[in-house]
Design a protein around this motif. Structure first.
Motif, PDB file in Angstrom:
ATOM      1  N   UNK A  49       0.836  -1.207   0.000  1.00 18.91           N
ATOM      2  CA  UNK A  49       0.000   0.000   0.000  1.00 18.91           C
ATOM      3  C   UNK A  49       0.864   1.248   0.000  1.00 18.91           C
ATOM      4  N   UNK A  50       1.913   1.237   0.840  1.00 12.75           N
ATOM      5  CA  UNK A  50       2.826   2.387   0.910  1.00 12.75           C
ATOM      6  C   UNK A  50       3.545   2.588  -0.421  1.00 12.75           C
ATOM      7  N   UNK A  51       3.990   1.493  -1.048  1.00 13.77           N
ATOM      8  CA  UNK A  51       4.707   1.611  -2.318  1.00 13.77           C
ATOM      9  C   UNK A  51       3.803   2.188  -3.412  1.00 13.77           C
ATOM     10  N   UNK A  52       2.557   1.720  -3.465  1.00 14.25           N
ATOM     11  CA  UNK A  52       1.614   2.238  -4.459  1.00 14.25           C
ATOM     12  C   UNK A  52       1.298   3.703  -4.188  1.00 14.25           C
ATOM     13  N   UNK A  53       1.150   4.028  -2.907  1.00 12.05           N
ATOM     14  CA  UNK A  53       0.873   5.411  -2.533  1.00 12.05           C
ATOM     15  C   UNK A  53       2.041   6.317  -2.912  1.00 12.05           C
ATOM     16  N   UNK A  54       3.256   5.844  -2.631  1.00  7.59           N
ATOM     17  CA  UNK A  54       4.440   6.639  -2.953  1.00  7.59           C
ATOM     18  C   UNK A  54       4.585   6.824  -4.463  1.00  7.59           C
ATOM     19  N   UNK A  55       4.313   5.767  -5.232  1.00  6.39           N
ATOM     20  CA  UNK A  55       4.392   5.866  -6.690  1.00  6.39           C
ATOM     21  C   UNK A  55       3.381   6.871  -7.210  1.00  6.39           C
ATOM     22  N   UNK A  56       2.174   6.826  -6.666  1.00  5.12           N
ATOM     23  CA  UNK A  56       1.142   7.784  -7.077  1.00  5.12           C
ATOM     24  C   UNK A  56       1.566   9.213  -6.750  1.00  5.12           C
ATOM     25  N   UNK A  57       2.148   9.417  -5.574  1.00  2.62           N
ATOM     26  CA  UNK A  57       2.606  10.747  -5.184  1.00  2.62           C
ATOM     27  C   UNK A  57       3.740  11.228  -6.078  1.00  2.62           C
TER      28      UNK A  57
END
Length: 248
Positions: free
Chosen positions: A181-189
């Motif tokens: 979840x954190x990795x996907x969130x960071x990629x989106x950011x």
């Protein structure tokens, strides 16, 4: 790791090598009059002699292929004409840089080749165990679990010393879901703020990026509030903990 280094393939890929440890655009200075002329390289302070496989699969940002739908289009063999003109040119330029860098690495740093040919699963533990301070122990544990599952397939002798229990695997599955979840969130950011994993942005767009970051955080917390009210598992406290940047 002691068992892995007994494997001759890994020994061959561990030839001592000395390379710039953070070879990316932000550390390369070029002439203002002639941008093809490199005037300086900075950020050498972490340079050290490492096993060649530490550097084997690193691709600097100036040689990386663009990420996004246009990459998928090329991978599926569809016509280049479907890309907008400027995107087609951007992809071609990046492709030239990518191929040129690959050729240069083969010619100028041949000791990296044995490592580049190895299955990444054999080397991932060595390459990323030192980043657990940033990526959490969960990422390292995932590497260990995958390695354990493929031990015989990879041609390693005996049995893997790491053998998690069913309960440990269940606990890890919960932790790894948060990690993803954190990795996907960071990629989106990164994509929406036009920054990198460290959050760097040019000074002239700082105010706009800060406002966009704040709006993204508010949206994320609002999503968590709605999830918490439904009892879906994502609480506001957990959402705040998972947010990858320090700013709130």
């Amino acid at each position: 790791m002691q068992r892995l280094i007994e494997d001759k393939r890994i020994q061959d890929a561990a030839t001592p090598a000395l390379l710039h440890p953070d070879f990316h655009m932000r550390n390369i200075y070029v002439s203002a009059e002639e941008p093809t002329v490199v005037t300086g390289l900075i950020d050498w302070q972490s340079t050290s002699i490492e096993p060649a496989f530490i550097y084997a699969n690193e691709t600097p940002d100036f040689a990386a292929l663009p990420k996004g739908p246009e990459e998928d289009t090329f991978e599926k063999g569809q016509s280049e004409q479907r890309l907008p003109g400027h995107k087609e040119r951007e992809w071609k330029d990046a492709s030239i840089c990518y191929q040129t860098y690959d050729v240069c690495m083969k010619g100028l740093a041949p000791k990296l080749r044995p490592a580049r040919l190895l299955d990444p699963s054999l080397l991932r533990l060595f390459q990323y165990c030192h980043t657990s301070w940033r990526d959490s122990a969960t990422a390292v544990r995932q590497d260990l679990i995958e390695l354990s599952a493929r031990w015989a397939e990879l041609g390693l002798q005996g049995s893997c010393p790491f053998s998690p229990t069913d309960e440990e695997l269940k606990e890890h599955a919960r932790d790894y879901e948060d990690f993803e979840t954190v990795q996907k969130l960071k990629l989106w950011l990164r994509n929406s703020l036009h920054t990198n994993s460290d959050g760097w942005v040019p000074n002239d767009v700082w105010d706009a990026a800060k406002n966009a970051h704040r709006a993204a955080y508010d949206e994320w917390i609002q999503t968590a509030k709605e999830s918490e009210s439904r009892g879906d598992g994502l609480t506001v406290e957990k959402a705040d903990k998972l947010w990858p940047f320090d700013a709130r």
